[in-house]
Scaffold this motif. Structure first.
Motif, short mmCIF file in Angstrom:
data_model
loop_
_atom_site.label_atom_id
_atom_site.label_comp_id
_atom_site.label_asym_id
_atom_site.label_seq_id
_atom_site.Cartn_x
_atom_site.Cartn_y
_atom_site.Cartn_z
N VAL A 295 0.78 -1.19 -0.10
CA VAL A 295 -0.02 0.05 -0.14
C VAL A 295 0.96 1.41 -0.02
O VAL A 295 0.70 2.08 -0.65
CB VAL A 295 -1.05 0.05 1.29
N SER A 296 1.80 1.19 0.92
CA SER A 296 2.61 2.32 0.89
C SER A 296 3.42 2.61 -0.40
O SER A 296 3.67 3.79 -0.73
CB SER A 296 3.44 2.53 2.23
N ALA A 297 4.20 1.51 -0.99
CA ALA A 297 4.52 1.55 -2.31
C ALA A 297 3.88 2.30 -3.28
O ALA A 297 4.40 3.17 -4.17
CB ALA A 297 5.03 0.38 -2.72
N PHE A 298 2.64 1.81 -3.31
CA PHE A 298 1.74 2.15 -4.39
C PHE A 298 1.28 3.53 -4.14
O PHE A 298 1.30 4.49 -5.12
CB PHE A 298 0.45 1.59 -4.67
N LEU A 299 1.17 4.14 -2.74
CA LEU A 299 0.87 5.56 -2.62
C LEU A 299 2.16 6.32 -2.90
O LEU A 299 1.92 7.46 -3.51
CB LEU A 299 0.87 5.58 -1.12
N LEU A 300 3.24 5.93 -2.61
CA LEU A 300 4.45 6.63 -3.00
C LEU A 300 4.60 7.02 -4.50
O LEU A 300 4.99 7.97 -5.09
CB LEU A 300 5.93 5.91 -2.36
N THR B 64 14.67 -8.54 -4.12
CA THR B 64 13.47 -8.28 -3.86
C THR B 64 12.35 -8.97 -3.70
O THR B 64 11.58 -8.90 -2.73
CB THR B 64 12.95 -6.97 -5.27
N ILE B 65 12.28 -9.85 -4.60
CA ILE B 65 11.27 -10.94 -4.27
C ILE B 65 11.42 -11.73 -3.09
O ILE B 65 10.30 -12.09 -2.43
CB ILE B 65 11.01 -11.88 -5.74
N ILE C 128 7.96 3.67 -15.02
CA ILE C 128 7.42 4.07 -14.02
C ILE C 128 7.10 2.40 -13.16
O ILE C 128 7.28 2.28 -11.92
CB ILE C 128 5.63 4.16 -14.37
N GLY C 129 7.06 1.39 -13.97
CA GLY C 129 7.47 0.06 -13.36
C GLY C 129 8.61 -0.16 -12.56
O GLY C 129 8.68 -0.69 -11.56
N THR C 130 9.80 0.46 -12.92
CA THR C 130 10.86 0.21 -12.20
C THR C 130 11.07 1.19 -10.85
O THR C 130 11.27 0.79 -9.91
CB THR C 130 12.03 1.16 -13.06
N ILE C 131 10.33 2.29 -11.09
CA ILE C 131 10.54 3.26 -9.97
C ILE C 131 9.40 2.37 -8.85
O ILE C 131 9.64 2.32 -7.68
CB ILE C 131 9.37 4.63 -10.26
N MET C 132 8.25 1.65 -9.12
CA MET C 132 7.39 1.07 -8.69
C MET C 132 8.27 -0.16 -7.64
O MET C 132 8.08 -0.12 -6.56
CB MET C 132 6.38 0.52 -9.34
N GLN C 133 9.03 -0.78 -8.51
CA GLN C 133 9.71 -2.06 -7.78
C GLN C 133 10.82 -1.32 -6.90
O GLN C 133 10.83 -2.00 -5.80
CB GLN C 133 10.61 -2.64 -9.02
N GLY C 134 11.33 -0.11 -7.09
CA GLY C 134 12.27 0.23 -6.26
C GLY C 134 11.86 0.64 -4.99
O GLY C 134 12.06 0.40 -3.82
N LEU C 135 10.37 1.43 -5.05
CA LEU C 135 9.94 1.73 -3.77
C LEU C 135 9.36 0.47 -3.11
O LEU C 135 9.28 0.73 -1.87
CB LEU C 135 8.38 2.74 -4.48
N ILE C 136 8.83 -0.38 -3.79
CA ILE C 136 8.49 -1.64 -3.09
C ILE C 136 9.56 -2.38 -2.18
O ILE C 136 9.60 -2.46 -0.96
CB ILE C 136 8.02 -2.69 -4.02
N ILE D 52 12.23 -0.59 -0.63
CA ILE D 52 12.34 0.22 0.48
C ILE D 52 11.13 0.11 1.28
O ILE D 52 11.14 -0.15 2.60
CB ILE D 52 12.19 1.89 -0.12
N ALA D 53 9.92 0.12 0.83
CA ALA D 53 8.91 -0.03 1.74
C ALA D 53 8.67 -1.33 2.45
O ALA D 53 8.33 -1.44 3.63
CB ALA D 53 7.40 -0.07 0.80
N VAL D 54 9.10 -2.53 1.76
CA VAL D 54 9.20 -3.76 2.57
C VAL D 54 10.22 -3.88 3.57
O VAL D 54 9.92 -4.02 4.58
CB VAL D 54 9.78 -4.86 1.53
N VAL D 55 11.40 -3.41 3.36
CA VAL D 55 12.43 -3.32 4.32
C VAL D 55 11.81 -2.58 5.68
O VAL D 55 11.96 -2.98 6.82
CB VAL D 55 13.69 -2.50 3.79
N VAL D 56 11.36 -1.41 5.40
CA VAL D 56 10.94 -0.70 6.52
C VAL D 56 9.58 -1.24 7.18
O VAL D 56 9.84 -1.40 8.46
CB VAL D 56 10.48 0.85 5.96
N SER D 57 8.61 -1.76 6.33
CA SER D 57 7.39 -1.94 7.15
C SER D 57 7.73 -3.31 7.74
O SER D 57 7.00 -3.71 8.74
CB SER D 57 6.31 -2.27 6.13
N TYR D 58 8.56 -4.24 7.07
CA TYR D 58 8.76 -5.52 7.92
C TYR D 58 9.41 -5.37 9.15
O TYR D 58 8.86 -5.99 10.30
CB TYR D 58 9.60 -6.53 6.86
N GLU D 59 10.42 -4.44 9.24
CA GLU D 59 10.84 -4.25 10.43
C GLU D 59 9.86 -3.70 11.24
O GLU D 59 9.93 -4.11 12.65
CB GLU D 59 12.11 -3.42 10.15
#
Lengths: 480, 372
Positions: free
Chosen positions: B21-26, B284-285, B322-330, B332-339
């Motif tokens: 959700v945060s990756a898509f919002l970003l 990433t995956i 745009i797809g690459t940006i999305m993957q990059g944001l995912i 970052i969001a994954v690392v932060v939100s999982y922690e």
């Protein structure tokens, strides 16, 4: 304690200093209000001098030069701490390091001192010296909060006692009238446990034999140091061999050599008639060595794994945990439930992580796990350290029970009462050597403490005059 | 008991949900900030995914990603960061393509040989990092990154026509020659000649093997224990050095498989346009899928979807980056939100255990006091 020092925020309740209500959101704020904490584990940089350690992080107060040195001297003299500002911390003993910690706190202007289990690492003589220091501090108008599970010490040094159990205050006591028994009953809510072992169960069947074990280590600066030398001992079935010693005199290395976690430079280890000197750790464990590690977080548990996985740890190749290389989670879970029941591990279930249990319950789980594989020989390193009095009694019971059934135990502990009470034979380790032995039936904690500092050697005779014990060396030589 | 399990499931879902959700919002914020309509590109991408051919592309890509992510995840479970999956995968694909093109064997054997060579090559390349770590304590992060660069140079040299490469007539491309049809992996044909690589199913089957080995075998327990606490694992009898070697080798072998769907299913040769960066996407995956075989499956599908669906953005007048940006944001969001979720989970459980024990204990003491 963490709340007082600003490391954690309370859900409710208030803290008042000098009648003024305060809240802390970081240790920094607590320090600013004059609260200082001396941690159980020292927070000093070994390769810096005392002066450097003290000013570290407090450079703004008095600089880092002559002014700081003067201030340190001043504090040291005022409270009789006897700290030398230019000594390297790595050259200092534990007691000296502790005084540096106290000085560090005072240097930052603390008016309230929190000491967390300050005597755990000290020998009795050092404890007395610490208490003298604390009285000095008190006389100068400072407030000291002394946290300890050693009741005798609390009675000796405190002016006012509060007993906390499971996070709530269960009572207060006046040290002038209270006895250790009353305090202990407040702490556990029941009878005082004692480590006393009644009848001897020692047999003459040797279970573990260690001959001339040697281990050397090379320091970063290339100096080869003897860590263990000439270690010889035999533990029989049903015998508890206690090893006393100030921490850092080779106990850790001895355990690691026995477990196969480090390879000694020489010597033979025989377990139940089999030479296991070169056997890998897992085979040793399967061969019947149980292990209660000195640092359960580092060596005994997977903190973020559920209890039942922790039950498998160390015994993954044994029943009921696995069959032919395949895990059996169902059986392991069932057996974990049994351990939780039989060893009174207080937990809401076996799916919670090990980290969410208290230290005592973690330890009971470890003891239960190790006992579940019918060990022949148990290494118990500080089995009751950081454990509440109730769990302590249960762990002692478990060890005693197993000893009656023929278990050989190597007990390494800093708690001298535990050593004297539980052991059948006592040895003292000093600088990597077993320098003295004693009969636990007659020895006192003070005499043992003297030997731990290296002052006494050979067979320690119980005498009314502790200093005479130092002459034990010659007595024994003559006897031979 | 039940309550804890429900909590666990909720927390397990909360991490990825929060991250996505945060990756898509970003992404939408980034789009809006650069003056592009923040919603429309997403709509275009979802539209794309409704075409059958794009769906097949996504599935095929997901299979490749799945293998790469498994390779990374094996390392993660053991607390090893194998960044070298990319180099291991490319070198393995190249060498196995060369071997595949130079022999002719009956069908299944030919395929088996190519797969085996790929696994051995991948394991060899990661094994170098394993030896360095076990013997010399070299961080696998550093050594695998360097091995990636070395693999790139090595492949560029090996594929020269004077070495192992072939230059097809009338083309600028360099290949390793064509693998005869006996070395092709049968595909699943749907409708208008759309083919799902057969190896994709092997990839997903490997996920089951991964789960079983890690969760149901002694070896898997030792591996997870070492990842959770090396000191505790050592005390429990795990040979840490051997464990580093073994897990590095397995990770490399699986990385070697990542090139197989494409090699055996479509290209039948290693050429200059063989995809680069699969191994990094795999990281990433693996992160997004929390090293779980099911999590990785969905994560692989999602990333493959972003990859393939963003290709259609160009025709709709948007940048496909745009797809690459999305993957990059995912990431970052994954690392932060999982922690965040992990910490919250630990705190919550500790509180809960405390509460339950306090409640239970209070009952007990009450009784005692009454009795006394």
């Amino acid at each position: 304690m963490k709340i007082l020092y600003g490391m954690q925020k309370p859900d409710e309740g208030t803290i008042a200093i000098d009648g003024e209500q305060v809240t802390f959101s970081s240790p920094g704020e607590a320090i600013a209000r004059g609260i200082g904490m001396v941690h159980q584990h020292f927070m000093l940089a070994d390769n810096l001098t005392v002066l450097e350690n003290v000013v570290l992080g407090g450079e703004k107060l008095y600089g880092i030069g002559a002014k700081a040195r003067k201030k340190i001297k001043e504090i040291s003299d005022a409270y009789g701490l006897g700290v030398r500002p230019d000594a390297l911390v790595e050259d200092l003993g534990v007691a000296d390091r502790q005084r540096v910690e106290i000085l560090k706190v005072l240097y930052r202007g603390a008016q309230i001192l929190i000491l967390d289990e300050p005597t755990a690492v000290l020998v009795p003589q050092e404890v007395d010296a610490l208490f003298d220091n604390l009285r000095e501090l008190k006389a100068e108008g400072l407030t000291v909060i002394f946290i300890s599970h050693k009741l005798g010490e609390v009675l000796k040094v405190a002016d006012d006692i509060t007993v906390i159990r499971r996070g709530t205050t269960v009572g207060t006591a006046d040290p002038k009238t209270a006895t250790t028994k009353q305090l202990a009953e407040l702490m556990v809510g029941s009878e005082l446990p004692s480590p006393e072992t009644r009848e001897s169960t020692v047999t003459d069947v040797a279970m573990l034999n260690v001959q001339d074990l040697r281990l050397t280590a090379t320091d970063p600066d290339g100096v080869v140091r003897e860590v263990l030398a000439g270690i010889d001992f035999t533990i029989h079935k049903g015998e508890v061999l206690g090893v006393a010693g100030v921490e850092g005199n080779g106990q850790t290395e001895l355990i690691e050599a026995l477990m196969g976690m480090s390879i000694p430079d020489g010597g033979v280890i025989t377990l139940d008639g089999k030479d296991i000197s070169t056997t890998p750790t897992r085979k040793r464990r399967e061969g019947g060595i149980g292990y209660i590690p000195e640092d359960r977080h580092r060596h005994g548990l997977l903190l973020e794994s559920p209890l039942w996985e922790n039950r498998i740890l160390g015994h993954v190749t044994e029943k009921p945990n696995s069959k032919r290389g395949i895990l059996d989670p169902k059986a392991a879970r069932k057996d974990t439930e049994r351990i939780v029941r039989e060893y009174d591990v207080r937990t809401p279930g076996i799916e919670v992580t090990a980290a969410s249990l208290s230290g005592g319950n973690q330890q009971k789980l470890i003891v239960g796990r190790e006992m579940s594989h019918a060990p022949k020989f148990l290494i118990a390193a500080h089995p009751t350290r950081g454990v509440d009095v109730g769990a302590q009694a249960q762990i002692w019971d478990a060890i005693r029970e197993a000893r009656r059934e023929g278990l050989a135990v190597l007990l390494i502990s800093a708690d001298l009462d535990e050593l004297i009470g539980l052991s059948d034979t006592l040895r003292v380790i000093y600088r990597g050597r077993l320098v003295a032995d004693a009969d636990p039936a007659t020895i006192t904690a003070e005499e043992l403490g003297t030997a731990m500092t290296g002052a006494a050697r050979g067979h320690l005779e119980a005498t009314d005059n502790p200093s005479a014990a130092a002459d034990g060396d010659t007595t024994e030589d003559e006897a031979r | 008991m039940k309550k804890f399990d429900k909590d666990k499931v909720l927390l397990a879902i909360a991490g990825p949900a929060l991250a996505l959700v945060s990756a898509f919002l970003l992404t939408m914020i980034v789009l809006a900030a650069s003056g592009v309509d923040p919603i429309d590109p997403l709509r275009v991408m979802i539209d794309q995914a409704s075409y059958e051919d794009v769906q097949v592309l996504i599935l095929n890509q997901a299979g490749i990603y799945y293998l790469a992510a498994l390779a990374v995840a094996i390392g993660f479970r053991m607390n090893l960061f194998n960044i070298g999956v990319d180099g291991q995968y490319r070198l393995a694909a190249m060498i196995s393509a060369v071997v595949g093109a130079s022999v002719s064997l009956p069908g299944p054997l030919h395929v088996a040989l190519i797969v085996l060579v790929a696994m051995v090559t991948g394991a060899f390349w990661s094994g170098i990092a394993g030896v360095l770590k076990a013997k010399r304590g070299v961080s696998e992060v550093v050594s695998t990154i360097m091995l990636n660069a070395i693999a790139t140079a090595l492949i560029a040299w090996l594929i020269l026509p004077k070495n192992l490469g072939v230059q097809p007539p009338g083309s600028n491309d360099l290949t390793t020659g064509d693998i005869p049809e006996s070395g092709w992996f049968p595909a699943l044909t749907i409708g208008d000649g759309l083919e799902v690589y057969g190896f994709t199913f092997v990839a997903f089957a490997l996920g089951v093997v991964y789960w079983f080995v890690l969760n149901r075998t002694r070896f898997g327990f030792d591996l997870r224990a070492t990842g959770a606490s090396e000191s505790a694992a050592q005390a429990s009898g795990v040979d840490a050095k051997k464990m580093i070697m073994t897990s590095m080798l397995i990770s490399g072998a699986v990385a070697g498989l990542a090139g197989m769907p494409l090699l055996l299913g479509e290209s039948h040769t290693y050429n200059l346009s063989f995809p680069v960066g699969i191994g990094f996407t795999g990281i990433t995956i693996a992160l997004l899928g929390r090293n779980s075989p099911i999590g990785i499956f969905f994560a692989a599908l999602l990333i493959a979807f972003i990859d393939k669906a963003s290709a259609g953005l160009d025709t709709a007048g948007y940048a496909k980056e745009i797809g690459t940006i999305m993957q990059g944001l995912i990431v970052i969001a994954v690392v932060v939100s999982y922690e965040l979720v992990r910490r919250y989970g630990i705190r919550r459980q500790q509180q809960k255990v405390g509460q339950e024990l306090a409640a239970g204990h209070a009952l007990k003491t009450d009784n005692k006091e009454v009795a006394a």
